[in-house]
Design an enzyme around this catalytic site. Sequence first.
Site, PDB file in Angstrom:
ATOM      1  N   GLU A  64     -10.510  24.987 -21.488  1.00  0.00           N
ATOM      2  CA  GLU A  64      -9.308  24.170 -21.691  1.00  0.00           C
ATOM      3  C   GLU A  64      -8.295  24.368 -20.562  1.00  0.00           C
ATOM      4  O   GLU A  64      -7.142  23.988 -20.690  1.00  0.00           O
ATOM      5  CB  GLU A  64      -8.678  24.482 -23.049  1.00  0.00           C
ATOM      6  CG  GLU A  64      -8.027  25.832 -23.159  1.00  0.00           C
ATOM      7  CD  GLU A  64      -8.974  26.969 -23.518  1.00  0.00           C
ATOM      8  OE1 GLU A  64      -8.463  28.060 -23.798  1.00  0.00           O
ATOM      9  OE2 GLU A  64     -10.198  26.787 -23.514  1.00  0.00           O
ATOM     10  N   ASP A  92     -13.065  18.470 -27.756  1.00  0.00           N
ATOM     11  CA  ASP A  92     -13.437  17.721 -26.552  1.00  0.00           C
ATOM     12  C   ASP A  92     -12.504  16.534 -26.337  1.00  0.00           C
ATOM     13  O   ASP A  92     -12.070  16.272 -25.212  1.00  0.00           O
ATOM     14  CB  ASP A  92     -14.884  17.223 -26.657  1.00  0.00           C
ATOM     15  CG  ASP A  92     -15.904  18.335 -26.486  1.00  0.00           C
ATOM     16  OD1 ASP A  92     -15.519  19.466 -26.106  1.00  0.00           O
ATOM     17  OD2 ASP A  92     -17.100  18.070 -26.750  1.00  0.00           O
ATOM     18  N   ASN A  96      -9.846  24.221 -32.117  1.00  0.00           N
ATOM     19  CA  ASN A  96     -11.291  24.049 -32.345  1.00  0.00           C
ATOM     20  C   ASN A  96     -11.697  24.534 -33.732  1.00  0.00           C
ATOM     21  O   ASN A  96     -12.505  23.894 -34.402  1.00  0.00           O
ATOM     22  CB  ASN A  96     -12.094  24.806 -31.286  1.00  0.00           C
ATOM     23  CG  ASN A  96     -12.474  23.939 -30.115  1.00  0.00           C
ATOM     24  OD1 ASN A  96     -12.404  22.716 -30.182  1.00  0.00           O
ATOM     25  ND2 ASN A  96     -12.857  24.566 -29.028  1.00  0.00           N
ATOM     26  N   ASP A 102      -2.995  25.447 -19.272  1.00  0.00           N
ATOM     27  CA  ASP A 102      -3.895  25.862 -20.346  1.00  0.00           C
ATOM     28  C   ASP A 102      -3.361  25.300 -21.663  1.00  0.00           C
ATOM     29  O   ASP A 102      -2.152  25.346 -21.916  1.00  0.00           O
ATOM     30  CB  ASP A 102      -3.950  27.396 -20.409  1.00  0.00           C
ATOM     31  CG  ASP A 102      -4.971  27.906 -21.402  1.00  0.00           C
ATOM     32  OD1 ASP A 102      -6.170  27.681 -21.178  1.00  0.00           O
ATOM     33  OD2 ASP A 102      -4.558  28.513 -22.400  1.00  0.00           O
ATOM     34  N   HIS A 114     -15.328  21.147 -32.698  1.00  0.00           N
ATOM     35  CA  HIS A 114     -15.530  20.998 -31.254  1.00  0.00           C
ATOM     36  C   HIS A 114     -15.458  19.554 -30.765  1.00  0.00           C
ATOM     37  O   HIS A 114     -14.924  19.321 -29.676  1.00  0.00           O
ATOM     38  CB  HIS A 114     -16.835  21.668 -30.823  1.00  0.00           C
ATOM     39  CG  HIS A 114     -16.765  23.159 -30.927  1.00  0.00           C
ATOM     40  ND1 HIS A 114     -16.072  23.938 -30.028  1.00  0.00           N
ATOM     41  CD2 HIS A 114     -17.276  24.010 -31.853  1.00  0.00           C
ATOM     42  CE1 HIS A 114     -16.153  25.200 -30.380  1.00  0.00           C
ATOM     43  NE2 HIS A 114     -16.890  25.277 -31.493  1.00  0.00           N
TER      44      HIS A 114
END
Length: 196
Positions: free
Chosen positions: A108, A81, A72, A64, A77
């Site tokens: 994630e 990504d 973010n 993770d 965002h």
Amino acid sequence: LIRQIRHGLRTEAELRNAHAALQKLAMQDGLTGLANRRQLDAALPDEIGRARRNARPLGVIMLDIDHFKRFNDLYGHPAGDECIKAVGQAVLSCVGRSGDLVVRYGGEEILVLLPESDEAGAWQVAEKVLLAVRALAIAHAGSDLGIVTISAGVHVWRNSDPDVRAQSLMEAAGQALYRAKSSGRNRVYPLQPLVV
């Protein structure tokens, strides 16, 4: 008639190729190109069965990205990504065997399935992944180190647990990940490979 048969065979081959391409797309995460949950759901019961039959271990690593919500919030965002894609490729670069499977598990989270991998082997892969992600040196002002890091939980199934199910493997790896996160992040849990 021969021309029609050839055309029919060509059309059938094109349809088979298109179907195979669609199946591949259905098993791949659209953002990262890694395997997706659907592919994991298809592969995991087979790997559990193979591990049982051959009395071999089955390693699972749950990863993770640390403080990803902060990432973010700070960078947006689209940057998130790109971060997930870069981390996914770093993970993929650390597994080399054809039977290993790297899956975007959700958000994630990334899962690595390591057939025939014992505790020491799975732990080494997890450590290698942590180092590879740190080496990306992706800036993260919301992290104590100032770069993107990950946490990893390692679980290895052995034949001593005959009633194993896919869900219990995921839960055990998830609990190990939780321990890595709660003990400071940017680490593998267990802290050292268990010797069995």
